[in-house]
Scaffold this motif. Structure first.
Motif, PDB file in Angstrom:
ATOM      1  N   ILE A  49      35.682  36.028  11.096  1.00  0.00           N
ATOM      2  CA  ILE A  49      35.685  34.553  11.020  1.00  0.00           C
ATOM      3  C   ILE A  49      35.350  34.196   9.581  1.00  0.00           C
ATOM      4  O   ILE A  49      34.305  34.580   9.049  1.00  0.00           O
ATOM      5  CB  ILE A  49      34.643  33.951  11.980  1.00  0.00           C
ATOM      6  N   GLU A  50      36.276  33.509   8.888  1.00  0.00           N
ATOM      7  CA  GLU A  50      36.083  33.248   7.452  1.00  0.00           C
ATOM      8  C   GLU A  50      36.652  31.888   7.095  1.00  0.00           C
ATOM      9  O   GLU A  50      37.426  31.287   7.878  1.00  0.00           O
ATOM     10  CB  GLU A  50      36.830  34.327   6.636  1.00  0.00           C
ATOM     11  N   LEU A  87      32.521  24.146  16.652  1.00  0.00           N
ATOM     12  CA  LEU A  87      33.214  24.625  17.872  1.00  0.00           C
ATOM     13  C   LEU A  87      33.951  25.936  17.582  1.00  0.00           C
ATOM     14  O   LEU A  87      33.965  26.853  18.421  1.00  0.00           O
ATOM     15  CB  LEU A  87      34.193  23.558  18.363  1.00  0.00           C
ATOM     16  N   ILE A  88      34.523  26.056  16.378  1.00  0.00           N
ATOM     17  CA  ILE A  88      35.256  27.308  16.068  1.00  0.00           C
ATOM     18  C   ILE A  88      34.271  28.482  16.134  1.00  0.00           C
ATOM     19  O   ILE A  88      34.510  29.499  16.800  1.00  0.00           O
ATOM     20  CB  ILE A  88      35.904  27.217  14.662  1.00  0.00           C
ATOM     21  N   LYS A  89      33.108  28.346  15.454  1.00  0.00           N
ATOM     22  CA  LYS A  89      32.138  29.464  15.424  1.00  0.00           C
ATOM     23  C   LYS A  89      31.602  29.707  16.839  1.00  0.00           C
ATOM     24  O   LYS A  89      31.471  30.844  17.290  1.00  0.00           O
ATOM     25  CB  LYS A  89      30.972  29.128  14.476  1.00  0.00           C
ATOM     26  N   LYS A  90      31.362  28.594  17.565  1.00  0.00           N
ATOM     27  CA  LYS A  90      30.761  28.744  18.904  1.00  0.00           C
ATOM     28  C   LYS A  90      31.721  29.490  19.817  1.00  0.00           C
ATOM     29  O   LYS A  90      31.346  30.441  20.498  1.00  0.00           O
ATOM     30  CB  LYS A  90      30.441  27.349  19.469  1.00  0.00           C
ATOM     31  N   SER A 119      22.227  39.129  23.334  1.00  0.00           N
ATOM     32  CA  SER A 119      23.139  40.291  23.223  1.00  0.00           C
ATOM     33  C   SER A 119      24.594  39.833  23.221  1.00  0.00           C
ATOM     34  O   SER A 119      25.497  40.576  22.848  1.00  0.00           O
ATOM     35  CB  SER A 119      22.908  41.229  24.419  1.00  0.00           C
ATOM     36  N   TRP A 120      24.831  38.582  23.673  1.00  0.00           N
ATOM     37  CA  TRP A 120      26.239  38.120  23.701  1.00  0.00           C
ATOM     38  C   TRP A 120      26.758  37.829  22.277  1.00  0.00           C
ATOM     39  O   TRP A 120      27.962  37.718  22.069  1.00  0.00           O
ATOM     40  CB  TRP A 120      26.349  36.843  24.553  1.00  0.00           C
ATOM     41  N   ILE A 121      25.830  37.662  21.353  1.00  0.00           N
ATOM     42  CA  ILE A 121      26.277  37.373  19.975  1.00  0.00           C
ATOM     43  C   ILE A 121      26.838  38.685  19.382  1.00  0.00           C
ATOM     44  O   ILE A 121      26.168  39.725  19.452  1.00  0.00           O
ATOM     45  CB  ILE A 121      25.077  36.907  19.102  1.00  0.00           C
ATOM     46  N   PRO A 122      28.088  38.626  18.856  1.00  0.00           N
ATOM     47  CA  PRO A 122      28.697  39.855  18.300  1.00  0.00           C
ATOM     48  C   PRO A 122      27.930  40.327  17.058  1.00  0.00           C
ATOM     49  O   PRO A 122      27.437  39.491  16.272  1.00  0.00           O
ATOM     50  CB  PRO A 122      30.111  39.408  17.910  1.00  0.00           C
ATOM     51  N   LYS A 123      27.795  41.636  16.946  1.00  0.00           N
ATOM     52  CA  LYS A 123      27.080  42.175  15.788  1.00  0.00           C
ATOM     53  C   LYS A 123      28.084  42.647  14.741  1.00  0.00           C
ATOM     54  O   LYS A 123      29.140  43.204  15.081  1.00  0.00           O
ATOM     55  CB  LYS A 123      26.171  43.343  16.225  1.00  0.00           C
ATOM     56  N   PRO A 157      28.562  27.554   9.679  1.00  0.00           N
ATOM     57  CA  PRO A 157      29.524  28.413   8.982  1.00  0.00           C
ATOM     58  C   PRO A 157      30.624  28.967   9.867  1.00  0.00           C
ATOM     59  O   PRO A 157      30.336  29.554  10.927  1.00  0.00           O
ATOM     60  CB  PRO A 157      28.646  29.568   8.505  1.00  0.00           C
ATOM     61  N   THR A 158      31.843  28.746   9.459  1.00  0.00           N
ATOM     62  CA  THR A 158      32.911  29.599  10.031  1.00  0.00           C
ATOM     63  C   THR A 158      32.981  30.791   9.079  1.00  0.00           C
ATOM     64  O   THR A 158      33.989  30.994   8.369  1.00  0.00           O
ATOM     65  CB  THR A 158      34.248  28.827  10.039  1.00  0.00           C
ATOM     66  N   LEU A 159      31.875  31.507   8.983  1.00  0.00           N
ATOM     67  CA  LEU A 159      31.781  32.692   8.109  1.00  0.00           C
ATOM     68  C   LEU A 159      31.295  33.856   8.955  1.00  0.00           C
ATOM     69  O   LEU A 159      30.605  33.656   9.966  1.00  0.00           O
ATOM     70  CB  LEU A 159      30.804  32.440   6.952  1.00  0.00           C
ATOM     71  N   TYR A 160      31.615  35.087   8.517  1.00  0.00           N
ATOM     72  CA  TYR A 160      31.359  36.272   9.365  1.00  0.00           C
ATOM     73  C   TYR A 160      29.885  36.651   9.374  1.00  0.00           C
ATOM     74  O   TYR A 160      29.385  37.241  10.328  1.00  0.00           O
ATOM     75  CB  TYR A 160      32.193  37.463   8.849  1.00  0.00           C
ATOM     76  N   ASP A 161      29.143  36.299   8.308  1.00  0.00           N
ATOM     77  CA  ASP A 161      27.811  36.905   8.177  1.00  0.00           C
ATOM     78  C   ASP A 161      26.688  35.910   8.499  1.00  0.00           C
ATOM     79  O   ASP A 161      25.534  36.212   8.256  1.00  0.00           O
ATOM     80  CB  ASP A 161      27.637  37.447   6.752  1.00  0.00           C
ATOM     81  N   MET A 162      27.025  34.722   9.010  1.00  0.00           N
ATOM     82  CA  MET A 162      25.935  33.745   9.241  1.00  0.00           C
ATOM     83  C   MET A 162      26.143  33.009  10.549  1.00  0.00           C
ATOM     84  O   MET A 162      27.301  32.758  10.958  1.00  0.00           O
ATOM     85  CB  MET A 162      25.925  32.717   8.110  1.00  0.00           C
ATOM     86  N   LEU A 163      25.039  32.648  11.169  1.00  0.00           N
ATOM     87  CA  LEU A 163      25.035  31.712  12.302  1.00  0.00           C
ATOM     88  C   LEU A 163      24.628  30.339  11.736  1.00  0.00           C
ATOM     89  O   LEU A 163      24.077  30.266  10.627  1.00  0.00           O
ATOM     90  CB  LEU A 163      24.034  32.193  13.360  1.00  0.00           C
ATOM     91  N   PRO A 164      24.918  29.267  12.455  1.00  0.00           N
ATOM     92  CA  PRO A 164      24.593  27.930  11.907  1.00  0.00           C
ATOM     93  C   PRO A 164      23.139  27.834  11.425  1.00  0.00           C
ATOM     94  O   PRO A 164      22.234  28.366  12.075  1.00  0.00           O
ATOM     95  CB  PRO A 164      24.837  27.006  13.099  1.00  0.00           C
ATOM     96  N   GLY A 165      22.935  27.206  10.239  1.00  0.00           N
ATOM     97  CA  GLY A 165      21.582  27.005   9.712  1.00  0.00           C
ATOM     98  C   GLY A 165      21.119  28.202   8.891  1.00  0.00           C
ATOM     99  O   GLY A 165      19.918  28.424   8.730  1.00  0.00           O
ATOM    100  N   TYR A 166      22.061  28.955   8.368  1.00  0.00           N
ATOM    101  CA  TYR A 166      21.758  30.119   7.507  1.00  0.00           C
ATOM    102  C   TYR A 166      20.919  31.169   8.242  1.00  0.00           C
ATOM    103  O   TYR A 166      20.096  31.880   7.626  1.00  0.00           O
ATOM    104  CB  TYR A 166      21.071  29.647   6.207  1.00  0.00           C
ATOM    105  N   LEU A 167      21.090  31.251   9.572  1.00  0.00           N
ATOM    106  CA  LEU A 167      20.472  32.376  10.301  1.00  0.00           C
ATOM    107  C   LEU A 167      21.418  33.569  10.157  1.00  0.00           C
ATOM    108  O   LEU A 167      22.639  33.397  10.244  1.00  0.00           O
ATOM    109  CB  LEU A 167      20.318  32.015  11.779  1.00  0.00           C
TER     110      LEU A 167
END
Lengths: 195, 843, 329, 300
Positions: A189-190, A175-178, B334-338, B270-280
């Motif tokens: 986001i880290e 939910l946080i990432k979404k 396009s809604w996904i931030p780059k 991931p709550t990480l800056y460089d990945m979308l869920p599933g290592y995309l």
């Protein structure tokens, strides 16, 4: 300690008196010396009215725990003997999970520090949520970038950030990432994966 | 591999980890292996509780792991002790590399393709001869020049060129031998300080316990990752294990011991800056990711499992944006931030200090303790407009504005700090339902048993209700930039009492469902790229295969005589496979390498792979299947039945990694960024591609800086956890290690007149800390490159909150990072030490 | 302290040398000292005197010689007073005093304190009965209670020694026999001295002199036993006291033994012994014996904090198997 | 326990209806029955010094945490067993001692010894034999327990104990020590410390089974190149001396007992009652006769 009067004390003394039992042949080192409390002693786990499967919140080994609760309060947290990982064992941190859940340092109210203030103030939960939502919107609106100067579409904001996730559930991370990335376009986001 | 599989190992190498102290229950299986006669080897700068149990303890100077592992690779190759049948078929040992490739042996520390002014590598010359190899890690795009694309064939147009005789000078085997030729036992002793005879014992034990009949397992943790060469250290171990045939087999493999309960989960989803869920990969502004079509074309790998990348990307967009994500609108791509650069935690610290970051939500993390260069972190927090901290207690991150460094030493008063701070109580495990993913991909559900006290709520509650309020605030807007929030699917059922969202509903979205009728997907094979399916994270698909059956809640272990892979206990991604790459537990023809190490094998009668685990391969692909290269073979058709690693473009373990890495195809020893000596192997001192942020508030020490002669390493204790907030707030664990301390070697302590419990001051250019001394012989001085180097160790759990307090070790560390993962280098830096206390008494 | 490796059963001791070479765990105590303070020392002194007095009272009564009547009355008073004061001291030393009566809950022959509690209770009531004979005139009851009281008195003079010996505190457990003996001799000495004082106060010179001679004898015996006990302890491995502890020991010896022996000897040598010297000697015995109990208690407590003492004492080479005691002399 | 017990398969539900009956069978491999002798075999060569036992004990028995200073003695900040600490993990660093170098010293626990100390629950327990109120007694599981509803804090058990275990608490004025989880045993549960121990260094079980298991373990270690391994507290071994017969909680050690703060040949305190009393009574008798003689002589 309930204060017991002399009458109660003497009745208790004679009930617990071992000498008659000794004379009756019982062993002074064992049965004769056993008190009523020892006879009726039971482990407190048996008073639990709810036993739930849980996972230790500390490291990534993923030990399974059983949380025993009574009247909505945790009374014991132990290793889950069914787990192929820890088979009932726990490390010192996991074994102290009960004291984490009931730690005197736990917060139960929202604390708010106004800008430049020098102390915390208690605030209602809803008030804080509303204020945070407005702050998020304000910061996003002020810093949102749709396109770079060279025209590349970015649709992101560098003014908003979320930090934390390694200690949270997958559902929480999702939910946080979404919300922050998919919904608000936040770039920062880290989480502790990089600590 | 799962931890319980360690008990099947004949030899276990623990390196870059203090397993007995930081993963005691995982160490349970190491001890079980030991009682069955296995050899335990521990390589560590310090003699720790793990070393006490080891059969062989190898002292390795902090930051010199690649020299040690490189020496082992050389030993295996020069003495021809590698597992020939395994490596020839399952690795790219025989593949021929591009003729432009030059090795650091030739360029004195740099690979070919080094761009001096850009300070980065171009990977053109690392490719297979005449073939462009996409990265197996989707989020590490290959930096290749456009011009290179034409005259190069696609992986799907034919098999990589190779020379089974291994004579070709540019085949990976020859390149490896030349690359590690100088990593002789003498060089290993000179660089790592580990005595030659101990290194020989380790090499012998490792080789004796590898091959058909015996397997060796590696365990590592942040002792390897917290370096500017972290990724390459782990790759060195991967090369070694692949050469020795210890991959995908019982008791073999490399177990990453991760630090937090769901840190694996927070990189998968991931709550990480460089990945979308599933290592995309998160779309990048400066890569060909402008439209969904470009993004899918760039990231889809022509061969291997990543060929079905589009199914996963589109399903994710459908999960996030639901009905609003339609074919016409590029499914809302396009809604996904780059990304526009590195937005990891280290640069985030500077973004705060420079005022770029205005508002921050901190969820169960304590960056003031865990973040490198803690004083800069605190300064940054002071420059935020608003800060939300959600934790179970008042952490240093929440109280920095009145108890932190800015006030104590920075001369500021709370009134000077403008940050608006919210400290919101959070519920912890047992008070909320949800799933954690443990260190071997096991997704385990935990139940809600009691309510959290007062206003404490879960993060699902916080994020859901924040999202709901933002949707209301943005409801009326017609601006394009607000469409993502409006489109977001956000209707999770909420229980009445405290409005806690139903976590299983979120897990179902993660698992994926058919858009038409909402039927749950049983596996990621069911995802489609036409928008007919939605899937929050493809690798987790199968965790909720059908209504009412949450596989993560299943508690059905195998009995003593059962197969032992415990497939009934919770869910492991992908597809409940417990040992990844387990196709490699059978020889190229599908027969187990040996009875003793039997796991999976090909059952011709049934026409499928069978065994104790779920096969990490296509279930019905026969071992003798070979791609017919005449036609244009796509995706998994290009992977032969004898090539087990389906995520890699050619299905073979990449001993030589042509793509995906920023700092070179082969692990090469470089000194840590702050080191007491010059790099004995090459002119290049430290990792050329390392990420640096030189600024006044983040200055670095020079090479062999006389002002900071000692090596400092930071680490964890059994009794405390990471930032220390929970264990320092619990009396029974706080009393086990009640004060912060630093471990000082007795020779150095004698020279400076320091006794145990004395106060000492450690200092670097970033700051000074005072702490108690614990004088010990477990930290031996290293004779390195002819000089005596002392090492000092300091646990980093402590801060000013809680029952056990101490100065913050991360005040000493600098912000420098591994180029691939932006991971800091707090395991090896230099510092100065003196007896006494800081000017004013701070506690 | 060279010792031969005793067969440690199968499998035997590690390859490390059998002889103990002074290893300790960071110098930390190996056993715990008792939670007792001066009150227990005072009780031991009071119990010894009470017991001894009742014995002398019984002897006085048995001699049917009217001259001892004064002493008998004094002795019985001393016995009752000391038993009562002693009992109160013990109860106040309990960390949960309101459960003092649990001392009589069970009878454990292995525990000198358990037996002691019954001895003290019996002795107290019997002594009260003997005293009642005088005060309330129940002479027959007094006479009937006298002998049992004396028997209990013998117990009173001795059980506290056994109580200390039956512990793991190095200084107390090193030589149990000598500790038991010196407790009895100390009790008799202080009883004789106290009653001698009584006689002097009552102007009864003759009986006073007899008691002086008894006190001299008892103090001499006590000195011999104490010196032997201390020597045996040191040989067993208990460190000789140093500093303040050593000063307290010397002053106790001086007052309990040296001075009184000198004074009594002075009196014995002279034809007309002076009552003043006798009183001084008696007082010196009383104060000295009280100090000696205090020193005995403190030296035990401190020896428990020194791991070296306990480890030297518990070496297999000390033939610990033979008598089950800690290698006493 | 190296693998999951078959009975663990009988409880697949996420929420259990209560304590698993006879859970000790799942965690220690044997049911707890009154009338049998139970104890701990602590194999220090498996101990990784994680102190899970110390924490599990304090959690189960609600013991207060009372230490806030480092001791400086390696990683041992607990120091010793006490009224509020019934498990204590000892740390002994041997590197540098007698020239030992971590890479040349024999392997396996020779460089840094770790051992979880606990009440020995002696067969002939000096504290039990000394206790005048009968507060300390031998339970139906052959363990030694202080009944805090009887104890009046006389403190005689404290100096009696040959291992310095039991202590009177200054918070509630009663003696306290490990009870081998008497209440858990009554409920068929394995003691908290043994259940928590990650590497099964602390093994709970029926005494005779434990002793045979320990013997085989010692021979096994000798075969694996650790000649210094020996038992401490098992019948006829160091520590089970001086009339104590044996210790229900015994250890496998690899260094002299004193290194772990244990006496090599402790003795049963009660053995010294008879010699002390005999000598005392003899002396009293002697002096009584002397007094009688003097008094009669005086009359003549």
């Amino acid at each position: 300690m309930r204060r017991r009067g002399p009458v109660a004390r003497s009745r208790n003394f004679f009930r617990e008196w071992s000498i008659p039992r000794q004379l009756a042949g019982r062993d002074a080192m064992a049965e004769a010396a056993r008190s009523r409390m020892s006879e009726t002693l039971r482990p407190r786990l048996e008073r639990a009215d709810k036993v739930g499967s849980s996972i230790c919140p500390y490291c990534a080994v993923g030990c399974a725990q059983l949380i025993y609760a009574r009247n909505g309060r945790p009374i014991a947290v132990e290793g889950d003997p069914r787990s192929p990982i820890n088979q009932g064992t726990l490390c010192p941190k996991g074994a102290a999970t009960l004291d984490w859940m009931t730690s005197p340092r736990r917060l139960s109210r929202v604390l708010y520090r106004a800008p430049h203030s020098d102390r915390w103030e208690e605030r209602p939960l809803d008030w804080a949520m509303d204020r945070i939502a407005r702050l998020v919107k304000r910061t996003r609106d002020e810093t949102f970038v749709e396109r770079l100067p060279d025209g590349t579409v970015v649709n992101h904001t560098l003014g908003l950030g979320a930090l934390g996730g390694a200690t949270l559930d997958n559902e929480e991370n999702y939910l946080i990432k979404k919300l922050f990335s998919g919904g608000l376009g936040a770039a920062w986001i880290e989480n502790q994966a990089r600590v | 591999m799962p931890q319980w599989d360690l008990a099947n190992a004949d030899c276990i190498v623990v390196m870059g980890s203090n397993m007995a102290e930081n993963h005691p229950i995982a160490f349970r299986f190491v001890m079980q292996a030991k009682t069955r006669g296995a050899t335990l080897i521990h390589g560590d700068p310090r003699f720790t509780r793990t070393s006490a149990m080891a059969d062989i303890y190898a002292p390795v100077r902090a930051g010199s792991d690649i020299a040690f592992l490189g020496g082992l690779i050389r030993h295996v190759l020069e003495n021809d002790l590698w597992f020939r049948e395994f490596a020839m078929s399952f690795t790219n040992l025989s593949t021929i590399i591009h003729e432009g490739y030059r090795d650091p042996e030739d360029l004195d520390g740099h690979f070919s393709g080094w761009d001096e002014d850009e300070q980065t590598y171009l990977a053109d010359t690392w490719q297979y001869e005449g073939q462009h190899v996409p990265s197996s890690l989707a989020e590490h795009h290959v930096l290749t020049t456009e011009s290179f694309a034409e005259e190069v064939r696609d992986m799907s147009e034919g098999p990589p060129p190779n020379d089974p005789s291994l004579q070709h000078p540019r085949c990976v085997y020859q390149i490896l031998r030349r690359h590690y030729a100088r990593y002789t036992p003498d060089m290993v002793e000179r660089v790592t300080g580990c005595p030659r005879d101990v290194f020989a014992k380790v090499a012998d034990a490792l080789c004796r316990n590898s091959g058909r009949e015996r397997t060796t397992g590696f365990c590592y943790a942040v002792g390897w990752t917290h370096h500017s060469t972290g990724v390459q250290i782990i790759r060195a171990a991967a090369i070694l294990q692949a050469l020795l045939g210890n991959v995908g087999r019982p008791g073999g493999g490399i177990l990453a011991l991760r630090g937090h309960t769901s840190i694996q989960g927070s990189t998968d989803i991931p709550t990480l800056y460089d990945m979308l869920p599933g290592y995309l990969p998160q779309p990048h502004a400066f890569k060909p990711h402008a439209t969904l079509k470009d993004y899918l074309a760039t990231e889809q790998s022509p061969t291997g499992w990543w060929f079905s990348f589009p199914d996963y990307a589109v399903s994710l967009l459908k999960a996030w944006y639901g009905a609003a994500a339609d074919e016409a609108g590029d499914f809302g791509y396009s809604w996904i931030p780059k990304m526009v650069g590195d937005h990891s935690q280290l640069p985030m610290t500077m973004a705060m200090a420079d005022g770029v970051l205005r508002g921050l939500v901190v969820l169960g993390q304590n960056p003031v303790i865990g973040g490198s260069n803690s004083r800069l972190v605190q300064e940054g927090l002071g420059r935020l407009e608003w800060l939300v901290v959600r934790d179970f207690t008042e952490t240093e991150t929440a109280s920095f504005w009145y108890a932190g460094d800015p006030v104590r030493n920075g001369g500021l008063q709370p009134a000077d700090i403008a940050t608006e701070v919210f400290l919101m109580p959070a519920s912890i495990t047992g008070e909320k339902a949800g799933s954690f993913t443990n260190t071997h991909r096991l997704v385990q559900w935990h139940e809600q048993v009691v309510d959290s006290p007062g206003d404490s709520r879960s993060e699902t509650w916080f994020v859901y209700h924040l999202g709901r309020r933002l949707k209301e605030l943005y409801a009326g807007s017609d601006r394009a930039r607000d469409q993502p929030i409006q489109a977001l699917t956000w209707d999770y059922p909420v229980e009445a009492r405290r409005q806690e969202p139903d976590a299983e509903a979120v897990l179902k979205e993660i698992n994926g469902y058919r858009v038409a009728d909402g039927a749950l997907l049983s596996s990621f094979k069911d995802t489609r790229a036409d928008g007919s399916t939605a899937c929050g994270c493809w690798i987790y698909s199968g965790v909720f295969p059908r209504e009412g059956f949450n596989k993560a809640r299943e508690r059905r272990p195998d009995g003593p005589d059962g197969p032992g892979m415990h497939l009934g206990w919770a869910f492991a991604w992908p597809n409940n496979r417990r040992i990844l790459g387990n196709r490699a537990s059978a020889d190229p023809d599908g027969r187990p390498w040996s009875e003793r190490k039997r796991l999976m094998w090909w059952e011709p009668a049934e026409g499928r792979w069978v065994g104790a685990d779920e096969i990490d391969f296509e279930e019905t692909k026969a071992p003798d299947y070979r791609p017919d290269w005449s036609g244009n073979v796509k995706g998994m058709e290009a992977i032969g039945g004898h090539e087990p690693f389906i995520m890699i473009a050619d299905g073979r373990a990449a001993l030589f990694a042509p793509s995906g890495l920023e700092d070179g195809p082969l692990p090469t020893h470089y000194e840590p960024f702050e080191s007491p000596i010059h790099n004995p192997l090459y002119k290049a001192q430290s990792n050329p591609a390392a990420k640096l942020w030189p600024r006044l508030d983040n200055t670095y020490h020079d090479e062999a800086d006389p002002r900071f002669p000692h090596v400092l390493t930071t680490y964890r204790l059994t009794e405390h956890h990471s930032g220390g907030s929970p264990t320092r707030s619990v009396p029974v664990t706080a009393e086990l290690q009640p004060e912060g301390f630093a471990e000082i070697p007795s020779e150095l302590a004698q020279r400076l007149g320091i006794r145990s419990l004395d106060w000492v001051v450690l200092s670097t250019l970033r700051g000074e800390v005072q702490t108690r001394a614990l004088v010990t012989d477990r930290l031996r001085p290293f004779r390195v490159d002819g000089r005596v180097v002392h090492q000092i160790g300091m646990p980093w759990h402590f801060g000013w909150e809680g029952y056990a307090t101490g100065d913050i070790a991360n005040v000493l560390t600098s912000i420098v990072a591994d180029p691939n993962t932006s991971m800091h280098e707090n395991k090896a830096l230099t510092c100065a030490l003196r007896k006494g206390r800081l000017k004013e008494v701070r506690r | 302290m060279s010792g031969h490796p005793l067969p440690y059963g199968r499998p035997n001791m590690p390859a490390a040398p059998a002889a103990y070479r002074g290893e300790t765990y960071y110098g930390r105590a190996a056993v715990k000292h008792s939670p007792w303070d001066w009150r227990i020392g005072a009780y031991m002194f009071a119990a010894g005197m009470a017991g001894g007095s009742q014995i002398l009272a019984a002897l006085g009564e048995a001699s049917k010689d009217r001259r001892w009547d004064g002493m008998v009355r004094n002795a019985r008073t001393v016995a009752v007073v000391n038993a009562t004061v002693g009992g109160l001291l013990l109860i106040s030393d309990l960390k949960t005093p309101n459960r003092w009566y649990n001392m009589l809950r069970i009878f454990r022959p292995t525990s000198p304190m358990s037996m002691g509690s019954f001895v003290l209770t019996g002795f107290g009531t019997l002594s009260a009965a003997t005293l009642a004979g005088h005060a309330l005139g129940w002479r027959r009851a007094a006479r009937a209670a006298q002998v049992p009281a004396a028997l209990a008195g013998v117990g009173m003079t001795t059980y506290t020694g056994a109580l200390l010996a039956a512990t793991s505190t190095p200084a107390w457990s090193a030589s149990p026999r000598l500790l038991g003996a010196r407790t009895a001799s100390a009790g008799m000495a202080s009883a004789a001295a106290a009653l001698a004082l009584g006689e002097r106060a009552g102007g009864r010179g003759g009986t006073g002199q007899t008691l002086d001679r008894l006190a001299l004898l008892a103090t001499g015996l006590d000195l011999a036993l104490s010196l032997t006990a201390d020597a045996s302890k040191n040989r067993a491995g208990v460190e000789a006291p140093r500093g303040g502890e050593r000063m307290r020991r010397l002053s106790a010896y001086a007052l309990a033994h040296a001075l009184p022996l000198g004074l009594y000897a002075l009196n014995a040598g002279v034809r007309r012994p002076s009552p003043g010297v006798s009183v001084a000697a008696a007082l010196s015995v009383l104060v000295g014996q009280a100090l000696m109990r205090g020193h005995l208690l403190q030296s035990g407590q401190r020896s428990a904090t020194r791991p070296g003492d306990y480890f030297r004492l518990t070496q297999p080479s000390r033939g610990v198997q033979r008598i089950g005691g800690a290698g006493d002399a | 326990m190296t693998s999951v017990h078959p009975r663990a398969l009988d409880f697949p539900q996420p929420f259990l209806d209560g304590v698993i009956p006879d859970e000790a069978e799942l965690t220690a491999g044997e049911r707890v029955e009154a009338g049998k002798s139970y104890g701990f075999f602590t194999d220090t060569t498996l101990c990784i010094g994680c102190k899970a036992c110390e924490v599990a004990c304090k959690e189960w028995n609600n013991l207060p945490a009372d230490k806030d200073r480092m001791t400086g003695d390696s990683y041992d900040n607990t120091g010793a067993l006490s009224a509020h600490t019934w498990r204590h993990v000892a740390f002994i660093e041997r590197i540098g001692r007698r020239g030992g170098d971590s890479t040349t010293m024999p392997p396996y626990q020779s460089n840094w010894l770790m051992m979880s100390d606990v009440c020995k629950h002696c067969h002939n327990a000096p504290c039990l034999e000394a206790c005048p109120t009968g507060a300390i007694f031998r339970t139906e599981f052959d363990t030694v327990v202080v009944q805090t509803d009887i104890c009046n804090g006389c403190g005689y058990c404290v100096p009696a104990c040959p291992f310095g275990v039991v202590e009177v608490s200054d918070q509630d004025g009663k003696a306290h020590k490990c009870t081998l989880c008497y209440d858990r045993l009554k409920g068929g549960l394995e003691p908290a410390c043994a259940k928590a121990c990650p590497t099964d260094s602390i093994q709970f079980g029926e005494l005779s089974g434990l002793v045979t298991r320990a013997q085989t373990r010692v021979f096994e270690l000798h075969a694996q190149g650790q000649p210094a391994a020996y038992l401490y507290g098992a019948p006829e071994t160091p520590g089970a001396t001086g009339g104590l017969d044996w210790l229900n909680c015994f250890f496998l050690l690899t260094e002299r007992p004193e290194v772990y703060n244990l006496p090599a040949a402790p003795s049963r305190a009660a053995n010294r009652v008879r010699p002390a009393l005999a000598a005392g009574l003899a002396t009293a008798g002697l002096l009584t006769l002397a007094a009688a003689a003097l008094m009669r002589g005086g009359r003549a």
